[in-house]
Design an enzyme around this catalytic site. Structure first.
Site, PDB file in Angstrom:
ATOM      1  N   GLU A 156       0.813  -1.220   0.000  1.00 39.52           N
ATOM      2  CA  GLU A 156       0.000   0.000   0.000  1.00 39.52           C
ATOM      3  C   GLU A 156       0.846   1.269   0.000  1.00 39.52           C
ATOM      4  O   GLU A 156       0.310   2.378   0.007  1.00 39.52           O
ATOM      5  CB  GLU A 156      -0.984   0.007   1.178  1.00 39.52           C
ATOM      6  CG  GLU A 156      -0.329   0.038   2.539  1.00 39.52           C
ATOM      7  CD  GLU A 156       0.016  -1.331   3.119  1.00 39.52           C
ATOM      8  OE1 GLU A 156       0.013  -1.442   4.359  1.00 39.52           O
ATOM      9  OE2 GLU A 156       0.299  -2.277   2.377  1.00 39.52           O
TER      10      GLU A 156
ATOM     11  N   LEU B 272       3.684   4.092   1.473  1.00 38.51           N
ATOM     12  CA  LEU B 272       3.850   4.782   2.756  1.00 38.51           C
ATOM     13  C   LEU B 272       2.586   5.574   3.077  1.00 38.51           C
ATOM     14  O   LEU B 272       2.545   6.799   3.019  1.00 38.51           O
ATOM     15  CB  LEU B 272       5.065   5.709   2.718  1.00 38.51           C
ATOM     16  CG  LEU B 272       6.394   5.037   2.973  1.00 38.51           C
ATOM     17  CD1 LEU B 272       7.542   6.019   2.769  1.00 38.51           C
ATOM     18  CD2 LEU B 272       6.453   4.457   4.372  1.00 38.51           C
ATOM     19  N   HIS B 273       1.529   4.845   3.383  1.00 42.38           N
ATOM     20  CA  HIS B 273       0.239   5.444   3.718  1.00 42.38           C
ATOM     21  C   HIS B 273      -0.247   4.853   5.030  1.00 42.38           C
ATOM     22  O   HIS B 273       0.040   3.700   5.337  1.00 42.38           O
ATOM     23  CB  HIS B 273      -0.789   5.172   2.611  1.00 42.38           C
ATOM     24  CG  HIS B 273      -0.354   5.728   1.296  1.00 42.38           C
ATOM     25  ND1 HIS B 273      -0.395   7.073   1.012  1.00 42.38           N
ATOM     26  CD2 HIS B 273       0.168   5.136   0.203  1.00 42.38           C
ATOM     27  CE1 HIS B 273       0.076   7.282  -0.206  1.00 42.38           C
ATOM     28  NE2 HIS B 273       0.426   6.110  -0.724  1.00 42.38           N
ATOM     29  N   ALA B 274      -0.971   5.623   5.790  1.00 44.85           N
ATOM     30  CA  ALA B 274      -1.619   5.203   7.038  1.00 44.85           C
ATOM     31  C   ALA B 274      -0.686   4.408   7.949  1.00 44.85           C
ATOM     32  O   ALA B 274       0.273   4.948   8.462  1.00 44.85           O
ATOM     33  CB  ALA B 274      -2.908   4.459   6.735  1.00 44.85           C
TER      34      ALA B 274
ATOM     35  N   PRO C 110       1.673   1.911   7.513  1.00 42.35           N
ATOM     36  CA  PRO C 110       3.113   1.864   7.211  1.00 42.35           C
ATOM     37  C   PRO C 110       3.816   3.207   7.455  1.00 42.35           C
ATOM     38  O   PRO C 110       4.939   3.238   7.947  1.00 42.35           O
ATOM     39  CB  PRO C 110       3.161   1.474   5.732  1.00 42.35           C
ATOM     40  CG  PRO C 110       1.898   0.725   5.508  1.00 42.35           C
ATOM     41  CD  PRO C 110       0.884   1.418   6.377  1.00 42.35           C
TER      42      PRO C 110
END
Length: 93
Positions: free
Chosen positions: A12, A14-16, A18
């Site tokens: 996914e 580097l979002h939310a 991670p």
């Protein structure tokens, strides 16, 4: 300036979650670190908003950099975290 180029291992990007894991690890690294896309401007790796603002996707190359003393070990650990999409900062490389 020490630098590591690595591909984002989290599917996914580097979002939310991670990004949160990465920012906590960057803060714990003990040295100032910047992160950027391969062709972008560096931002503070310890800033959640800055990291989210990169919009780094899974598989995309990012650059971690620092000119602080002891930066090599910190960058190695952060690069491993990002490349392998780990859930926490590795103790050893």
């Amino acid at each position: 300036m020490a630098e590591r180029r690595v591909n984002v291992g989290w599917a996914e990007g580097l979002h939310a979650r991670p990004a949160s894991i990465f920012v906590r690890a960057a803060t714990a690294a003990g040295v100032p670190v910047t992160i950027s896309k391969a062709d972008g401007n560096p931002v503070n790796a310890a800033s959640m908003l800055a990291v989210l603002g990169l919009g780094a996707k899974g598989g995309e190359e990012i650059v971690l950099a620092s000119d602080a003393e002891g930066a090599d070990a910190a960058l190695d650990r952060l690069a491993k975290l990002v490349a392998e999409g780990l859930e926490e900062l590795p103790e050893t490389v």
